[in-house]
Structure formats: structure tokens, C-alpha cells
Design an enzyme around this catalytic site. Sequence first.
Site, mmCIF file in Angstrom:
data_model
loop_
_atom_site.group_PDB
_atom_site.id
_atom_site.type_symbol
_atom_site.label_atom_id
_atom_site.label_comp_id
_atom_site.label_asym_id
_atom_site.label_seq_id
_atom_site.Cartn_x
_atom_site.Cartn_y
_atom_site.Cartn_z
ATOM 1 N N ARG A 257 17.028 -76.102 -72.741
ATOM 2 C CA ARG A 257 15.979 -76.926 -73.351
ATOM 3 C C ARG A 257 16.510 -78.350 -73.475
ATOM 4 O O ARG A 257 17.602 -78.557 -73.997
ATOM 5 C CB ARG A 257 15.520 -76.366 -74.698
ATOM 6 C CG ARG A 257 16.455 -76.597 -75.850
ATOM 7 C CD ARG A 257 15.865 -76.278 -77.208
ATOM 8 N NE ARG A 257 16.822 -75.596 -78.071
ATOM 9 C CZ ARG A 257 17.803 -76.179 -78.735
ATOM 10 N NH1 ARG A 257 17.987 -77.487 -78.652
ATOM 11 N NH2 ARG A 257 18.626 -75.479 -79.483
ATOM 12 N N HIS A 261 15.910 -78.126 -80.992
ATOM 13 C CA HIS A 261 15.423 -76.769 -81.251
ATOM 14 C C HIS A 261 13.961 -76.812 -81.722
ATOM 15 O O HIS A 261 13.102 -76.119 -81.182
ATOM 16 C CB HIS A 261 16.311 -76.104 -82.304
ATOM 17 C CG HIS A 261 15.708 -74.894 -82.933
ATOM 18 N ND1 HIS A 261 15.401 -73.746 -82.233
ATOM 19 C CD2 HIS A 261 15.318 -74.654 -84.219
ATOM 20 C CE1 HIS A 261 14.871 -72.858 -83.051
ATOM 21 N NE2 HIS A 261 14.801 -73.384 -84.247
ATOM 22 N N TYR A 271 25.732 -81.195 -81.236
ATOM 23 C CA TYR A 271 26.336 -79.971 -80.688
ATOM 24 C C TYR A 271 26.379 -79.916 -79.163
ATOM 25 O O TYR A 271 26.820 -78.922 -78.599
ATOM 26 C CB TYR A 271 25.663 -78.719 -81.258
ATOM 27 C CG TYR A 271 24.152 -78.632 -81.091
ATOM 28 C CD1 TYR A 271 23.580 -78.162 -79.914
ATOM 29 C CD2 TYR A 271 23.302 -79.030 -82.113
ATOM 30 C CE1 TYR A 271 22.209 -78.071 -79.764
ATOM 31 C CE2 TYR A 271 21.926 -78.946 -81.989
ATOM 32 C CZ TYR A 271 21.375 -78.468 -80.805
ATOM 33 O OH TYR A 271 20.029 -78.382 -80.669
#
Lengths: 358, 326
Positions: A257, A261, A271
Site C-alpha cells: 500500500r 494504514h 516505519y
Amino acid sequence: MSKTVSEHTVPYVQVLDENGNVTDNELLPNLTDDQLRELMKRMVFTRILDQRAIKLTRQGRLGFYAPVSGQEASMIGSEFATEKEDFVVPGYRDLPQSLYHGYPLYKLFLYSRGHQEGGRVPEDVNVIMPQIIIGAQIVQTAGIALGFKLKGEKHVTITYTGDGGTSQGDFYEGMNFAGAYQAPAVFFVQNNQYAISVPREKQTAAETLAQKAIAAGIPGVQVDGMDILGVYAATKQAVDRARAGEGPTMIEAVTFRYGPHTMSGDDPTRYRTKETEATWEKRDPLVRFRSYLQAKGLWTDEEEQQFIEEAKDTINDALKQADAVEKMTIEGLIDAMFEEPTATLKRQRAEITGEGAN
Amino acid sequence: MAQMTMIQAITHALDLELARDEKVLVFGEDVGNNGGVFRATEGLQKKYGEERVFDTPLAESGIIGLANGLAIQGFRPVPEIQFFGFVFEAFDQIASQIARLRYRSGGRYYAPVTIRSPFGGGVRTPELHSDSLEGLFLQTPGVKVVIPSTPYDAKGLLLSAIRDNDPVIFLEHMRLYRSFRQEVPEEEYTIPLGQANVVREGKDVTIVTYGAMVGVSQKAADAWAKDKGLEAEVIDLRTISPIDIDTITESVKKTGRAIVVQEAQRSAGVGAEVIAQINEHAIYHLEAPVLRVTPPDTVYPFGMIEDEWLPTQHSVVAALNKVMSL
């Protein structure tokens, strides 16, 4: 002493490489030119919808939204392998599959805004509202699939979760139940590399997610999730198996993706690196399939531009439709708890409306 | 008419519903060939086949998730949780999923699911088998919770539960399964959900209770009448969610005093809810605070001290005496 009980391999499916060249002619799906163009149109629409939904969320015009860009091939290719009578059981990110299975776009916007109408899918559409609890839909899928089998209907149930979803107990329970009953189910995992911020390597010691199917005694397949023809081929095979009464399959689509999120504060720069993102962008499902279609003379940039404009109009129309739906009410909420409100709920309803409260 | 135990009445009710409606499915751990650990489903698989009455893999979340999916497909599942202490494993599928299906789908789908489960103390099961967890479902919007106290009620309430188009949790007290027999008509009859039953009339105190505590309370009331000449009215809730406050209010208006008897731990449970509702609807008719007879707020104990932990006829009489003295 040890005993070899079984030996397993996880097949890896890919049809198109990063440049849109066919890598496996045997798996090349038998689709018409119109169907191939339709796949591309749907991916373009999904990319535009995603960009627009992100903007609308920032403007406060949508509520909960989980971005999908990067996962178009996994989402569109897998749903395309199903038929209208088949059931689609989505997770919260799986709006495109629901949309193309018949869930009206304006209702998906209402779902995002937290409106009850967002879950009321039309009677002839076999979709349920996207699931929030990770993995809950996996065990329900076993039930929906068993329902088809008990009714003697040759339909299939496909459900979606992510890499994080495979860590849930319900993931195994659902596959195990479907396997035990040989129910016509397809468990489609979109391994987009991160469960919010936790990378796949920290999610599990298993080398692939597809191998988790082996413990449940059902086939597990890994597919290049950025390759729409590979995704279609793998899913079609699983759907055909299920429809023929040969039981469930689990598919791991390896994808990515591009966005966060969800739009509720997640920051991917915490991250993952720019290098990682650049590596995945080279595998972009739209670029790859566009090259393939253009080489076959089935797609032009002008057409694409025209489809983009059409997509924007479609999205605007759906937004207007969503805006026109009256706000949900507390009375409506109370009335939705049971077929008939209980005596207790009738009292509470009367307290709120001021009608005959005691 | 036949004399039946509660377990026989339950089997009989399942049999009637399986025969009446082909959408009814009975499933759970060991319910098929084995007939269930208490034999509640004895003979049903043989009669209706493995597609209607079947064993599941051992996984409670899977069982209730399966019921959810089958309900979406138009079936009327009657899943069994083998012992109610195992319900935590299925809590998400009940509270977040089945209980919300009608709401979150705007009525497009609904869950006519009846979750049967044995529960209740005094039979020395291993830990996490007997626990009275019904209060948790009182706090769960979208489910009804039924607890019969007699064979006659068990049949009539179970038929209502299975025919209800919404989820019902049907709790069967293990101590009542075979403790006594009662006349149960062979024909169909239903008892409406949400209606309490006045099982003993009295004018001095109202006892509100349910499940195995109904019998304990009746015995206490009889002994109390003999000893003190006072009459306690005993109300069996039969459905603890929703609670039939009208029947309770009517009784409290007559007696002016009430106690609540429950097997579950004291805090925030059925008794607390009954008292809150009495406060809302009948406080000016009360001549004393409403008392609770319950075990303490501990985990359910190991078998050795079960009998001391559970409310008894003696503790109910003590509460009756106390509420009269206030």
C-alpha cells in the site's frame, strides 16, 4: 526418530513481469480484449477514487478511510474472477471489490461517514458491510460458504484480510472449518507488507503467509499481487475449484500500500524508507498492465485521460447522492436493534422522543 | 402429556423445530453422533441427518462465526457452546458480530440464531464450566438472554427463541437438567420472551430471581411462611434481557419490599439492574432498601467450596428477615 508426514510447496504465480511482459504463457488467462480493457478501467477508477477519497477525508467530507493505491491489481483482479451470485466478504480496506460486486458507491461513502444506510446493501447484491474486527469475517465466510453448499447452490464465498489478519486465531479457525466441511470458500490475503506499522518479518516467523493454509489442510498459493493477470489466474483457479466442490483455497497476494494504514493519523515515514517505497513503485500494477495493453494496441493515453474525467464525474455524482440521504437518528438506531423493539427499548425510545415516557 | 426432565424437554423442543422448519440447523462440539455431553441432542442427527445436526471442529469463535454466516444465508442456526465458561472464546462473534448484524446492515441481514449453553453451579464441574456470565450479555445490546427454571418453561421458551428473528442466548442450568420431572405437553406451545412468571404469590416481600435460584427461593419462601407466617411472592424472570419490569413493579407496589437472588457474583449484574429499574419505576412504594442475595465478587470457586459460595435457602431466609426489619 522422525516421520515424514507430508511435504509441501507453495506455488508462486506471476503472469506479467514489471515491464508488462508475459512470464508464463500457460497461466495467461483467456480474457477477451474488452475484459482486459475493463480490468484496466477498473484499476484507473480505483486509483482516482483513492486520491479523491484521501482529499475528501482531509476536508472532513468522509469519515473512516483506508487507502488502497498499490493494491489495485489484488483487489480488482480477484473480484473479477467471481460471479455476481458469489459472496464477497470484505475487510475495511476492501471497498473496490465491494463496489465492483454491486455495492453502490454512495453507500460506501455513507459507510465511511458512519451512516446506517452504508450497510444496507441492495437485496440482489451478495456483499456485507466491510468488517472492522481483524479476522472476524474469516469464520463468517466458512458459514456463508457452508450455506451455499447446504442449499445446493454452486456459488463461492471470497473473503479478504491483510498480512496482520493471518495472525488472528479466527484466520485459522475459518480456514479449518471451511476445510473440514469442504465449503466453497476463497481466503484472499493481501500481504501489503505492514500491519499498520509492523512489518511482515515481525508478524510471523513463517516464510510465506500462503503456507499457513497447509496446517488447515487446504491449498495455499502465493501470487504477485502487483500483476493483475496473475491475481486473476490464481483466484479463478481457486473459485473454479470451490465451485466444483473441491473445497477452499487460500491465496497470498504479495503487494504494497502506497499510503498510510488509514487516514486517521498513521504516518508511514515512521516505519518505512523512501527506498522501500521506490522499489515497490517500480512494480506498480497500473504501469505494468498499461504497458501490456499498449503493446497489444488495446489502450491509449488519450483514452485513459477520458476515463479519468469520467471517474471524477461518477465520484461527484455519488457524493451528491450520499449528501442527499437524511442523517441517521437515535430512534432509527433503537429500531434497528431487533425486529421489534423490546419493552425496555420502547421505553427508552419514548424517553428520547418525549412520547408517553414513564 | 408426558413427564419430562428439563433436558428431555429441550431435546423435544429441538426435535419439534427441526421437523417444523428445514432452515433450523443444530451444531456444536459433540452434538452429532454423541448427542451432546448432556445428551440434549440425543438421536437428532440420526433423525435429521448430518446436514441438519452436525459436529463442529473444536473452536467457539468458529462455531458462532459459522452461525453468523449461515444466518446471512437464511438459515436459523441453533449452535451449542458446550459449557458457558467457554463463551469468552466466542465473545467477539456474539457481541461485535451477531448482536450487531441487523443494525450494521440496516436490516438487510439479521441473525435468527439461538445460542444454547449449559451453565450454573452446584454440580462440581472443573473450573470455567459453571460460571454465571449472563450479566455480560445484559450489557450487550442486540441479544436477548433466556434462562428457564422448569421443563415446561424450557420447551415453551426454546420454541420462542428459535422462532425469534434476532439472536437469543439460551442458558440451561446444569443442576436443573435432571433434578426433577414435570408435565410437559407433547404439542407445540410458546412462552413469550421478555415475560416474567409469578411462581408463588405473596403479600409481604417480593423475591426476584431466575434459573436454579427459583427453586431455592420457593423453598425459602415456604419455610419462611411456616416459620414466620409471612408470605413472599416469588418472580421467575425467565428472560433476563430484557427484564420484565412491569411484573416486578406490580408486585413491589403490593408488597413494598423486595430482594433479588442470583447465582452470579454481586456487582453490576442482573440483580443490580433489577434494583435500578425498581428505583426508576417503584421507589415510592418501597418501605425498605432492596437487598441482594449473591455470592461475593470472586471468581467462581473450585468444587470444594461451591456449596458454601452459592446462595442457599438459608441465606435467602436471612435476607427476608433482614428486609422485614428495616
